[in-house]
Design a protein around this motif. Structure first.
Motif, mmCIF file in Angstrom:
data_model
loop_
_atom_site.group_PDB
_atom_site.id
_atom_site.type_symbol
_atom_site.label_atom_id
_atom_site.label_comp_id
_atom_site.label_asym_id
_atom_site.label_seq_id
_atom_site.Cartn_x
_atom_site.Cartn_y
_atom_site.Cartn_z
ATOM 1 N N ASP A 147 0.868 -1.170 0.000
ATOM 2 C CA ASP A 147 0.000 0.000 0.000
ATOM 3 C C ASP A 147 0.909 1.224 0.000
ATOM 4 O O ASP A 147 2.143 1.096 0.097
ATOM 5 C CB ASP A 147 -0.897 -0.005 1.246
ATOM 6 C CG ASP A 147 -2.172 0.823 1.082
ATOM 7 O OD1 ASP A 147 -2.252 1.604 0.109
ATOM 8 O OD2 ASP A 147 -3.079 0.696 1.918
ATOM 9 N N SER A 170 0.965 5.417 1.841
ATOM 10 C CA SER A 170 0.546 5.967 3.132
ATOM 11 C C SER A 170 -0.599 6.967 3.008
ATOM 12 O O SER A 170 -0.904 7.681 3.964
ATOM 13 C CB SER A 170 1.741 6.634 3.835
ATOM 14 O OG SER A 170 2.280 7.659 3.014
ATOM 15 N N PRO A 217 -4.674 8.109 2.558
ATOM 16 C CA PRO A 217 -5.898 7.591 3.177
ATOM 17 C C PRO A 217 -6.623 6.569 2.311
ATOM 18 O O PRO A 217 -7.323 5.695 2.828
ATOM 19 C CB PRO A 217 -6.764 8.848 3.372
ATOM 20 C CG PRO A 217 -5.820 9.988 3.322
ATOM 21 C CD PRO A 217 -4.730 9.578 2.391
ATOM 22 N N GLN A 218 -6.461 6.665 0.985
ATOM 23 C CA GLN A 218 -7.122 5.734 0.082
ATOM 24 C C GLN A 218 -6.261 4.491 -0.118
ATOM 25 O O GLN A 218 -5.046 4.572 -0.231
ATOM 26 C CB GLN A 218 -7.395 6.373 -1.289
ATOM 27 C CG GLN A 218 -8.419 7.494 -1.267
ATOM 28 C CD GLN A 218 -7.856 8.779 -0.688
ATOM 29 O OE1 GLN A 218 -6.701 9.098 -0.886
ATOM 30 N NE2 GLN A 218 -8.698 9.515 0.023
ATOM 31 N N ARG A 219 -6.924 3.336 -0.193
ATOM 32 C CA ARG A 219 -6.201 2.094 -0.440
ATOM 33 C C ARG A 219 -5.620 2.097 -1.850
ATOM 34 O O ARG A 219 -6.299 2.448 -2.817
ATOM 35 C CB ARG A 219 -7.156 0.907 -0.275
ATOM 36 C CG ARG A 219 -6.483 -0.437 -0.493
ATOM 37 C CD ARG A 219 -7.499 -1.562 -0.495
ATOM 38 N NE ARG A 219 -6.921 -2.828 -0.888
ATOM 39 C CZ ARG A 219 -7.617 -3.858 -1.334
ATOM 40 N NH1 ARG A 219 -8.929 -3.763 -1.432
ATOM 41 N NH2 ARG A 219 -7.022 -4.979 -1.673
ATOM 42 N N ASN A 237 -5.896 -5.294 12.238
ATOM 43 C CA ASN A 237 -5.465 -3.986 11.741
ATOM 44 C C ASN A 237 -5.972 -3.739 10.325
ATOM 45 O O ASN A 237 -6.461 -2.649 10.008
ATOM 46 C CB ASN A 237 -3.934 -3.878 11.771
ATOM 47 C CG ASN A 237 -3.393 -3.786 13.183
ATOM 48 O OD1 ASN A 237 -4.085 -3.363 14.102
ATOM 49 N ND2 ASN A 237 -2.147 -4.193 13.363
ATOM 50 N N THR A 238 -5.858 -4.751 9.473
ATOM 51 C CA THR A 238 -6.333 -4.623 8.101
ATOM 52 C C THR A 238 -7.852 -4.516 8.061
ATOM 53 O O THR A 238 -8.417 -3.794 7.235
ATOM 54 C CB THR A 238 -5.869 -5.830 7.260
ATOM 55 O OG1 THR A 238 -4.441 -5.950 7.375
ATOM 56 C CG2 THR A 238 -6.238 -5.661 5.797
ATOM 57 N N ARG A 255 -9.715 -3.059 10.269
ATOM 58 C CA ARG A 255 -10.071 -1.686 10.625
ATOM 59 C C ARG A 255 -9.726 -0.694 9.516
ATOM 60 O O ARG A 255 -10.496 0.226 9.237
ATOM 61 C CB ARG A 255 -9.359 -1.280 11.926
ATOM 62 C CG ARG A 255 -9.942 -1.919 13.178
ATOM 63 C CD ARG A 255 -9.299 -1.353 14.427
ATOM 64 N NE ARG A 255 -7.908 -1.774 14.548
ATOM 65 C CZ ARG A 255 -7.515 -2.849 15.221
ATOM 66 N NH1 ARG A 255 -8.410 -3.618 15.823
ATOM 67 N NH2 ARG A 255 -6.234 -3.167 15.291
ATOM 68 N N SER A 256 -8.574 -0.870 8.875
ATOM 69 C CA SER A 256 -8.124 0.118 7.888
ATOM 70 C C SER A 256 -8.831 -0.014 6.545
ATOM 71 O O SER A 256 -9.171 0.982 5.899
ATOM 72 C CB SER A 256 -6.608 0.011 7.687
ATOM 73 O OG SER A 256 -6.254 -1.270 7.181
ATOM 74 N N ASP A 257 -9.074 -1.273 6.089
ATOM 75 C CA ASP A 257 -9.663 -1.478 4.758
ATOM 76 C C ASP A 257 -11.169 -1.732 4.798
ATOM 77 O O ASP A 257 -11.848 -1.551 3.790
ATOM 78 C CB ASP A 257 -8.980 -2.664 4.065
ATOM 79 C CG ASP A 257 -7.524 -2.381 3.732
ATOM 80 O OD1 ASP A 257 -7.099 -1.225 3.903
ATOM 81 O OD2 ASP A 257 -6.815 -3.310 3.301
ATOM 82 N N ASN A 258 -11.685 -2.192 5.944
ATOM 83 C CA ASN A 258 -13.107 -2.504 6.109
ATOM 84 C C ASN A 258 -13.647 -3.370 4.963
ATOM 85 O O ASN A 258 -14.646 -3.025 4.325
ATOM 86 C CB ASN A 258 -13.924 -1.217 6.216
ATOM 87 C CG ASN A 258 -15.325 -1.457 6.766
ATOM 88 O OD1 ASN A 258 -15.611 -2.491 7.372
ATOM 89 N ND2 ASN A 258 -16.225 -0.513 6.550
#
Length: 228
Positions: A20, A22, A24-26, A53-54, A56-59
């Motif tokens: 990825d 850094s 905000p968008q994947r 963690n993933t 939460r970040s990628d949903n």
């Protein structure tokens, strides 16, 4: 081991090894053909695992999206969707995440300390299993085997892939290399620093290398060594 599932790690990276950037968008590293390939691999798994963690970040919803592949699973006597699995040592998982509200059964592996919090937060959404004072990946695999899981697909993130590889628990690795250079020191990589079996000079066995559009799929057997 016979009492543990076959573990397949799946990841897409840039040429310089990032999963990825850094922002905000994947960052989408795969192309349409590779996303379809991943959907096929998911459909062949009994369970799909992703770290907290993933989550939460990628949903993500983490589903098999092809109607035909889901129909084939049902015809083979399997559930329409693979079991969905996540890991959280902290217990900080929100019940509004998409993961809980799509697909079929879910299970969370956690610690003794975080188990009460997760039971309260995720009541009615998932089975909660503690593996002791810390998350024990061997115990996790044995519990999945007891649930009938013979093939586990692991989709990250970095910490989870690192644990499976450093503990010698991965049977196969799929790396889709995208024609991108990220070059961002703050961005996550495929794995984190760790002591890996055999050290830095050990060469894994290459099972397959094939183009998937402009992406290259590399399949390795991390428990086997190359003859080179």
């Amino acid at each position: 081991m016979a009492d543990r599932p076959y573990v397949l790690l799946s990841v897409a990276t840039s040429i310089d090894g990032y999963i990825d950037d850094s922002s905000p968008q994947r960052l989408l590293l795969s192309n349409a053909e590779d996303f379809d390939r991943v959907d096929q691999v998911r459909s062949e798994a009994d369970a799909i695992l992703i770290g907290g963690n993933t989550l939460r970040s990628d949903n993500p919803r983490l589903l098999v999206y092809s109607d035909k592949r889901r129909e084939e699973r049902i015809a083979a006597g399997k559930p329409e969707y693979p079991l969905k699995v996540t890991i959280s040592a902290s217990g900080d998982l929100d019940r509004d995440l998409k993961f809980w509200h799509f697909g079929d059964k879910k299970v969370v592996y956690t610690t003794d300390a975080a188990m009460p919090k997760l039971r309260e937060r995720l009541e009615g959404l998932a089975d909660i299993v503690s593996t002791g004072p810390a998350v024990d990946f061997g115990t996790l695999l044995e519990d999945l085997a007891g649930r009938g899981v013979k093939r586990l697909m692991v989709e990250g993130g970095s910490s989870i892939h690192t644990q499976f590889l450093s503990q010698g628990l991965a049977d196969e690795v799929h790396i889709a290399v995208a024609p991108l250079l990220v070059g961002d020191a703050a961005a996550p990589r495929f794995v984190q620093p760790a002591q890996f079996p055999g050290g830095s000079a050990r060469r894994m066995k290459l099972i397959e290398a094939q183009p998937v559009g402009d992406v290259v799929l590399l399949r390795y057997a991390p428990k086997e060594s190359s003859d080179v």
